[in-house]
Design an enzyme around this catalytic site. Structure first.
Site, PDB file in Angstrom:
ATOM      1  N   CYS A 129      69.981 -74.154  14.742  1.00 53.16           N
ATOM      2  CA  CYS A 129      68.430 -73.412  14.363  1.00 53.16           C
ATOM      3  C   CYS A 129      68.168 -71.959  14.429  1.00 53.16           C
ATOM      4  CB  CYS A 129      67.404 -74.613  15.036  1.00 53.16           C
ATOM      5  SG  CYS A 129      67.479 -74.155  16.399  1.00 53.16           S
ATOM      6  N   HIS A 182      64.269 -75.033  19.960  1.00 52.23           N
ATOM      7  CA  HIS A 182      64.304 -74.959  19.120  1.00 52.23           C
ATOM      8  C   HIS A 182      63.800 -73.805  18.431  1.00 52.23           C
ATOM      9  CE1 HIS A 182      65.805 -77.339  15.371  1.00 52.23           C
ATOM     10  NE2 HIS A 182      63.691 -77.923  15.228  1.00 52.23           N
ATOM     11  N   ASN A 235      60.629 -77.997   9.546  1.00 51.00           N
ATOM     12  CA  ASN A 235      62.180 -78.292  10.265  1.00 51.00           C
ATOM     13  C   ASN A 235      62.999 -77.911   9.412  1.00 51.00           C
ATOM     14  OD1 ASN A 235      63.548 -78.397  12.422  1.00 51.00           O
ATOM     15  ND2 ASN A 235      62.155 -80.489  12.995  1.00 51.00           N
TER      16      ASN A 235
END
Length: 352
Positions: A125, A280, A301
């Site tokens: 990520c 994240h 996301n």
């Protein structure tokens, strides 16, 4: 050694072995149990103060907690050697900002802003957030609709960015974009766009090898590189973050993920229940205020469109929910490598 001492020593060893065994069992039970439970969905959806709706997101239907943690690839805290020379930007408070802002509609010609990707079963990520934001900014500032390569950054940054699929540092990713740039996704596509969603996925996919060679024909690695001018952090003041997005485009943010985030479907997220799972990184593309008067951030996301609100989510703004305003990073696109000189003295624009 007397018999009494021997007995006492044996009892001590028994206690230590028993403690180690019980600790291992507790760790196993907390990391390898099924991630999603209907009881959590019911708890959140029955809470009138939650402000968001939960569901059993299908992409995580077979995940264990350990596999979910694998997706959370931001290492915290960021080492000081990464932050020492990085400026923290602020913006004048005189700029009047709109109450609602969505980069997808403001720059509707930039297709990458509204694109939702998936990083598979890899904690990449930190690389996705950086490359996605820089791709958006190339379109916003230079009107170039290009998708840059996450794989280049993930595979080739090495220990300077962290540990590849085992996590990295967002600001280090942006420093790589300044020093080394990244090629286009056509040149070096992401190694895993499917991921792993069945039981027994562990061990997860290893970090891909850095090959520095375009996969597509008639493409040259060095000529496909796109750079960032700089790497910087943005002040945690919401006005500074909003101004940065308003003037320059989406930014990369990182935050702490709790168990309940896996259940998000719609509304303005704030932590309700569950333990810390990891860090994240995502792309922040806008902000707004609900009819009930709750301020929120709008984010993209990388868990595919089956998760959340078609891949997007909102989180409470102005209260540093889950540390969302603590670590905001970005950089501006560079013209480096876009104009190439040829032996005949002419010049030609990059056609990617």
């Amino acid at each position: 050694m007397t018999r009494r001492m021997s007995t006492a020593f044996g009892f001590l060893i028994w206690l230590i072995l028993g403690f180690i065994s019980s600790s291992s069992q507790v760790e196993a039970s907390t990391t390898h149990h099924q991630l999603l439970h209907t009881s959590i969905v019911d708890q959140i959806n029955r809470d009138p103060t939650a402000g968001w709706r939960a569901t059993l997101n299908p992409g995580f239907s077979n995940y264990t907690s350990a596999q979910f943690k694998r997706l959370l690839g931001v290492k915290k805290p960021t080492p000081q050697y990464h932050l020492g020379s990085i400026p923290i930007l602020t913006h004048p408070k005189s700029l009047k900002l709109p109450s609602n802002f969505d980069a997808r509609t403001v720059w509707s010609h930039c297709t990458t802003i509204a694109t939702i990707l998936g990083h598979g079963h890899c904690g990449s990520c930190w690389a996705f957030g950086a490359v996605e934001a820089l791709s958006d900014r190339f379109c916003i500032h230079f009107r170039m609709n290009i998708s840059l390569s996450v794989n280049d950054l993930l595979a080739c940054c090495g220990f300077m960015c962290g540990d590849g699929c085992d996590g990295g540092y967002p600001i280090a990713a942006w420093r790589y974009l300044v020093r080394n740039g990244v090629v286009t996704d056509k040149c070096d596509p992401y190694f895993d766009d499917a991921g792993c969603s069945h039981p027994g996925c562990e061990p997860a996919f290893p970090t891909p090898k850095c090959e520095k060679k375009c996969k597509g024909k008639n493409q040259i690695w060095e000529e496909s590189k796109h750079f960032s001018v700089n790497a910087y952090r943005i002040s945690s003041d919401p006005h500074d973050i909003m101004t940065e997005i308003y003037q320059n485009g989406p930014v990369e943010v990182s935050f702490t993920v709790y168990e309940d985030f896996a259940y998000y479907k719609s509304g303005v997220y704030k932590h309700v229940t569950g333990d810390v799972m990891g860090g994240h990184a995502v792309k922040l593309i806008g902000w707004g205020t609900t009819k009930e008067g709750e301020d929120y951030w709008l984010l993209a996301n990388q868990w595919n469109r089956s998760w959340g609100d078609d891949g997007f989510f909102k989180i409470r703004r102005g209260t540093n929910e889950c540390g969302i305003e603590d670590d905001v990073v970005a950089g501006l696109p560079s013209t480096k490598n876009l104009i190439r000189k040829y032996s005949d003295g002419g010049a030609k624009s990059d056609d990617v």
